[in-house]
Design a protein around this motif. Structure first.
Motif, PDB file in Angstrom:
ATOM      1  N   UNK A 264      52.419  -0.891  57.877  1.00  0.00           N
ATOM      2  CA  UNK A 264      51.415  -0.937  56.809  1.00  0.00           C
ATOM      3  C   UNK A 264      52.077  -0.973  55.436  1.00  0.00           C
ATOM      4  N   UNK A 265      53.121  -0.157  55.242  1.00  0.00           N
ATOM      5  CA  UNK A 265      53.812  -0.128  53.952  1.00  0.00           C
ATOM      6  C   UNK A 265      54.394  -1.497  53.615  1.00  0.00           C
ATOM      7  N   UNK A 266      54.963  -2.167  54.606  1.00  0.00           N
ATOM      8  CA  UNK A 266      55.529  -3.493  54.352  1.00  0.00           C
ATOM      9  C   UNK A 266      54.441  -4.481  53.949  1.00  0.00           C
ATOM     10  N   UNK A 267      53.293  -4.418  54.621  1.00  0.00           N
ATOM     11  CA  UNK A 267      52.202  -5.335  54.289  1.00  0.00           C
ATOM     12  C   UNK A 267      51.577  -4.980  52.948  1.00  0.00           C
ATOM     13  N   UNK A 268      51.361  -3.685  52.695  1.00  0.00           N
ATOM     14  CA  UNK A 268      50.690  -3.251  51.466  1.00  0.00           C
ATOM     15  C   UNK A 268      51.559  -3.502  50.234  1.00  0.00           C
ATOM     16  N   UNK A 269      52.833  -3.183  50.326  1.00  0.00           N
ATOM     17  CA  UNK A 269      53.715  -3.306  49.159  1.00  0.00           C
ATOM     18  C   UNK A 269      54.229  -4.723  48.948  1.00  0.00           C
ATOM     19  N   UNK A 270      54.577  -5.392  50.040  1.00  0.00           N
ATOM     20  CA  UNK A 270      55.302  -6.657  49.916  1.00  0.00           C
ATOM     21  C   UNK A 270      54.562  -7.848  50.513  1.00  0.00           C
ATOM     22  N   UNK A 271      53.385  -7.590  51.067  1.00  0.00           N
ATOM     23  CA  UNK A 271      52.584  -8.668  51.657  1.00  0.00           C
ATOM     24  C   UNK A 271      53.365  -9.420  52.721  1.00  0.00           C
ATOM     25  N   UNK A 272      54.003  -8.667  53.580  1.00  0.00           N
ATOM     26  CA  UNK A 272      54.770  -9.303  54.641  1.00  0.00           C
ATOM     27  C   UNK A 272      54.584  -8.555  55.955  1.00  0.00           C
ATOM     28  N   UNK A 273      54.947  -9.192  57.035  1.00  0.00           N
ATOM     29  CA  UNK A 273      54.790  -8.623  58.375  1.00  0.00           C
ATOM     30  C   UNK A 273      56.111  -8.034  58.845  1.00  0.00           C
ATOM     31  N   UNK A 274      56.067  -6.808  59.305  1.00  0.00           N
ATOM     32  CA  UNK A 274      57.251  -6.150  59.851  1.00  0.00           C
ATOM     33  C   UNK A 274      56.834  -5.209  60.963  1.00  0.00           C
TER      34      UNK A 274
END
Length: 528
Positions: A264-274
């Motif tokens: 979620x942090x990767x998507x919320x902060x950087x708009x990316x999938x991890x």
């Protein structure tokens, strides 16, 4: 304002947590694990033009506190290597011919729990595409010669007769990094390293799948994955939401925590999938404490110098193998930085470029370029602030108008850098008013500017208007508070270059003198 979106820097992280042979189960009571041994490597400062790994020492120090405070390892049993060279890594882990390095000599068969941690660069082999850990003295273009193979690390650790082995690798194996490409003329989209798969007796937890990206956590000053792994190990993964509250943090519980929080942090902060992955036994215990009594995670600051904790509790034969890493003396700037620098423009898209400077008047549709030549390798940061207060970084810049550029730090001494490129130019849009260009340089990375720019790009990527405005205001304040350096024109010298059409242009050379580390030069022009 420049009418083109700006590229955001990324970092690919691949982190593995492995357990070998038996679960790492520290006692719930604060009893000492007197035979536990840890090898902790934080490779931050690399030789040559290899970008730094800004938070590697922070990551290593936090893991060191974890093995001492939570796993109850003796401080003297921690081999702490900051900025490790290839010879040191071979000495500790062994080579293809033998696995009997220093770590093998220290371990007590059947009694020692072993933790190995690495934070730094990793690269793919250009020929064999295998993953390699990068020592600080290695050339990233020839890791097959001077890197340390990940599969060799796994194989040699599997041969150690320890009670358990846990490995955490925080590294990038794509050839790219947050500070620029490690392998010249290579794209992370097309370079895929062949990392080892599941190994019998190992539990493997990785931070991302395939070509997925991950970034640093600038607020925590750790890798995003490392920060969340630490939270999980200190008990967050054992809560009812992710675990069962029994005081035993398993690999499966950490995976559940990462799937929810890190992803979620990767998507919320950087708009990316991890997305993290797990191979092996999900029931493997990686931390343990009394149920409901999660240990308090300390706030750590990495030591300024490299360090090696001598294992005072080891037997004489093992201790004789320990070698201290000499601390690096602090860098001292003996003279101010010096640059040849020119700002040039032309009306519309045709005709010769002419110099402009502080107090000039430019018009919408005008094109302009920036040329600079540092006298020595330096980290350069060039920002433009338009009449509305919007902030855009012009250097470093990885792409412009959909074209990949090589405008990365550190800027090479003696090389003329043309922004955005020799065959391209910035063009003023229709928003008029007073605009400013800020030129900042340093002999080392400017963490404040890099961190603020990362936050600005993340806020724009997530369409966080409030975050964008507040970060832009902070950047403008930083520029205002910095020391000031001036530009001196050298009437006897000229700068000449050729555009893509073969036309040669010459302008009078200017020199930016007396630029102290992190000082700023600013030119202001009227945009009509």
């Amino acid at each position: 304002m420049v009418g083109t979106a700006f590229h955001w820097a990324t970092r690919v992280l691949l982190v593995a947590v492995l357990a070998v042979t038996a679960s790492l189960e520290p006692a719930a009571a604060p009893s000492e694990n007197k035979h536990g041994v840890a090898v902790i490597i934080g490779n931050r400062a690399y030789a040559g033009r290899v970008p730094t790994v800004d938070y590697a020492h922070n990551d290593a120090e936090a893991i060191k506190r974890y093995v001492i405070d939570v796993l109850r390892f003796r401080p003297g049993n921690v081999i702490d290597l900051r900025d490790a060279a290839q010879a040191q890594m071979l000495s500790v882990f062994g080579n293809r011919e033998t696995h009997k390095g220093r770590l093998f000599q220290i371990v007590r068969p059947g009694k020692s729990d072993v933790v190995v941690y690495f934070s730094g660069h990793g690269v793919p082999g250009p020929t064999d595409k295998r993953g390699y850990l990068l020592p600080v003295d290695a050339d990233p273009s020839t890791p097959e010669i001077n890197g340390y193979p990940v599969d060799l690390l796994y194989d040699n650790l599997a041969k150690i007769e320890a009670r358990s082995v846990t490995v955490m690798l925080d590294a990038c194996f794509s050839g790219d990094s947050a500070r620029g490409m490690l392998i010249e003329d290579a794209s992370p989209v097309f370079i895929k390293s062949k990392l080892p798969g599941a190994v019998e007796g190992l539990t493997v937890l990785t931070a991302a799948q395939g070509d997925q990206l991950a970034s640093w956590d600038d607020d925590a000053r750790h890798g995003l994955f490392t920060e969340h792994v630490l939270r999980a190990l200190y008990g967050a993964a054992d809560t009812d939401e992710y675990g069962n509250g029994d005081g035993r943090v398993t690999a499966a519980e950490i995976k559940a925590y990462l799937d929810e929080e890190m992803t979620y942090a990767a998507r919320h902060r950087y708009n990316r999938r991890q997305e993290a992955t797990i191979l092996g036994d999900g029931a493997r215990v990686l931390a343990a404490f009394a149920p409901g009594q999660h240990p308090e995670r300390p706030s750590v600051a990495a030591p300024a110098a490299s360090a090696f904790s001598r294992p005072s509790t080891l037997d004489a034969a093992s201790e004789s193998t320990a070698q201290a890493v000499a601390p690096r003396p602090p860098e001292v700037a003996t003279k101010p930085l010096s640059f040849q620098v020119n700002y040039v423009h032309r009306a519309g898209a045709t005709g010769p470029f002419k110099p402009f400077g502080d107090g000039a008047t430019l018009h919408s549709g005008d094109q302009y370029k920036i040329l600079f030549t540092p006298s020595e390798d330096a980290w350069v940061y060039i920002f433009q602030v338009d009449s509305a207060g919007q902030v855009f970084r012009l250097f470093p810049m990885r792409a412009f108008g959909g074209v990949r550029l090589d405008n990365v730090n550190p800027a090479t001494g003696g090389k003329t850098h043309v922004l955005p490129a020799r065959d391209k130019a910035f063009q003023l849009d229709d928003q008029t008013g007073t605009e400013r260009i800020y030129f900042v340089a340093s002999r080392r990375p400017d963490r404040e500017l890099e961190g603020l720019n990362d936050k600005l790009e993340n806020a724009r990527a997530t369409r966080n208007l409030a975050g964008t405005r507040s970060t832009e205001a902070r950047l403008r304040q930083v520029f205002t508070n910095r020391g000031v350096a001036g530009i001196v024109s050298l009437q006897s010298d000229t700068v000449t270059w050729e555009d893509s059409g073969g036309t040669v242009f010459s302008v009078v050379e200017s020199r930016l003198e007396g630029l102290c580390d992190t000082c700023v030069n600013v030119i202001e022009f009227s945009h009509r």
